[in-house]
Design an enzyme around this catalytic site. Sequence first.
Site, PDB file in Angstrom:
ATOM      1  N   ASP A  14       0.808  -1.225   0.000  1.00 54.05           N
ATOM      2  CA  ASP A  14       0.000   0.000   0.000  1.00 54.05           C
ATOM      3  C   ASP A  14       0.839   1.273   0.000  1.00 54.05           C
ATOM      4  O   ASP A  14       0.634   2.161   0.842  1.00 54.05           O
ATOM      5  CB  ASP A  14      -0.956   0.012   1.208  1.00 54.05           C
ATOM      6  CG  ASP A  14      -1.854  -1.205   1.261  1.00 54.05           C
ATOM      7  OD1 ASP A  14      -2.333  -1.618   0.197  1.00 54.05           O
ATOM      8  OD2 ASP A  14      -2.083  -1.746   2.366  1.00 54.05           O
ATOM      9  N   GLU A 174     -11.138   0.702  -3.631  1.00 57.61           N
ATOM     10  CA  GLU A 174     -10.355   1.160  -2.471  1.00 57.61           C
ATOM     11  C   GLU A 174      -9.224   2.058  -2.910  1.00 57.61           C
ATOM     12  O   GLU A 174      -9.086   2.363  -4.089  1.00 57.61           O
ATOM     13  CB  GLU A 174      -9.831  -0.042  -1.666  1.00 57.61           C
ATOM     14  CG  GLU A 174      -9.068  -1.046  -2.476  1.00 57.61           C
ATOM     15  CD  GLU A 174      -8.930  -2.415  -1.791  1.00 57.61           C
ATOM     16  OE1 GLU A 174      -9.566  -2.676  -0.763  1.00 57.61           O
ATOM     17  OE2 GLU A 174      -8.164  -3.232  -2.323  1.00 57.61           O
TER      18      GLU A 174
END
Length: 491
Positions: A14, A174
């Site tokens: 991420d 997301e």
Amino acid sequence: MIYKNPIIRGFYPDPSVCAANGKYYMVCSSFQYFPGVPLFESSDLVNWKQIGHCLTKRSQLELEGAASSAGVFAPTIRYNNGRFYMVTTNTSTNENFYIYTDDIYGEWSDPIVIEQGGIDPSLLFDDGHVYFISNGADDSGTEGVTQCEIDIKTGEKLSPSKNIWKGSGGRYLESPHMYRINGEYYLMAAEGGTEYGHMITYARSSSVWGPFDGYKENPVLTNRNLGGYMIQGVGHGDLIQDPNGEWFIIHLGFRQIDRWMPYHHLGREVFMTPVSFSKDGWFTAGTCGTTREEYEISGNFRQQFRNIITFENTSPDIDWCYMRNPDPSRYELSNEKFILRGTDKTLEDIASPAFIGIRQQDFCGEITCDISLDKGEAGITLFMDEQEHYDIAIRSSESGFEAVLKLNIGDIKHVQAAIPVSVSSAKLTIEMNNFFYKFSVTDGEEKHVLGIGQTKYLSSEVASGFTGVLIGLYAQGNNIAEFTNFRVEYK
Ligand code: 6LW
């Protein structure tokens, strides 16, 4: 120069990146590990050096009871007006919050909680306004990318939370990040889930509140149709310009253990893919929308990786991490040795056993470490999660001490070998390649192979979750264990 992907190897998922004062800064998610949110610095976008973590105090990061892959999810880093902001979600307390610092090498503030749910929060600083964006339900219950305006001093919401985009139709929308480029708003996100269907999509609008028009060729980046290719699962990224003004997406992806073996145990790593904008303002990414192993970036510099890891060339505060909130009195860490004081907590407990770990960053190589202990058990664990880990250890036995290899794969808890050793001189060795780890113990002059464990059983495909393998040193059984000559050499 040509750079090679991944640009950061091992479990650093991420990624989010910002530019400040002629340098670049990157953060990654960290889940149940402490300290939280690794922080990196670079001057060329290719070579990254970890300089610390953002969440270094328990008042910033409560991990009590955080299961593996819970805790800290995807963070975003932004720089505005001399101040760095890092915003993330602690899924264990269910809060979205940000912290800030004016000194990137110093401590960060205490958390400021934002009353908007969802995960993968992000910030946009835009002409005196600050927008908080996350993936979740808005005030009317609509799911998707949700936004509100906030007061950046207090975290207070200045507007309702409103859905601004529903994505291109993939599951798990997301990682929303908003940018203002040439007066237009670009909203980039990930869809498809963080496995083999992962992808990056985006949309554009002339207003920060939309309506957003999806890019017609979405996904702009995915490896989901590249069969038989090592790099898979690319998605969840942040847009950035290099020092020459060229655009890149820095994003996560993973390396399978082999072209035709869909398993990965090194976690989600950091990749970089070139982006090009066309005159009409839409952009494309990578090689026909896929991420490959090598790309070119302007500049005369070399890409370097640290291939040897020792106590001397790492720092316990920067490169190593603990499980959940550690008790510092259980660790004595120096350049020469690590001393761990074990408790009755084991690697299977959702607790903080005496454990300190460093990410496994490549497939092939060798790990060695000398170990001595007074009683109980201590050793090296290749730790994916509580259920999936391989441990090579010395432990007390009826006749003194023995070396053991324990293979833990789900409910299968297998002691592969147990051979007597004279504890003071035991050296543990793990040879590794894409497919297996081979474990041995050297006692005096004699080296005994204890057995092997296949890498695929420590993979995300078997274990599930969002983490990758850590090389952990651990002690258990109310003991004192001393680790010296720790060395990992990647080949
Ligand atoms: C993260 C989400 C994701 O918050 O996985 O890859 C979640 N994408 O965006 C955990 O890392």
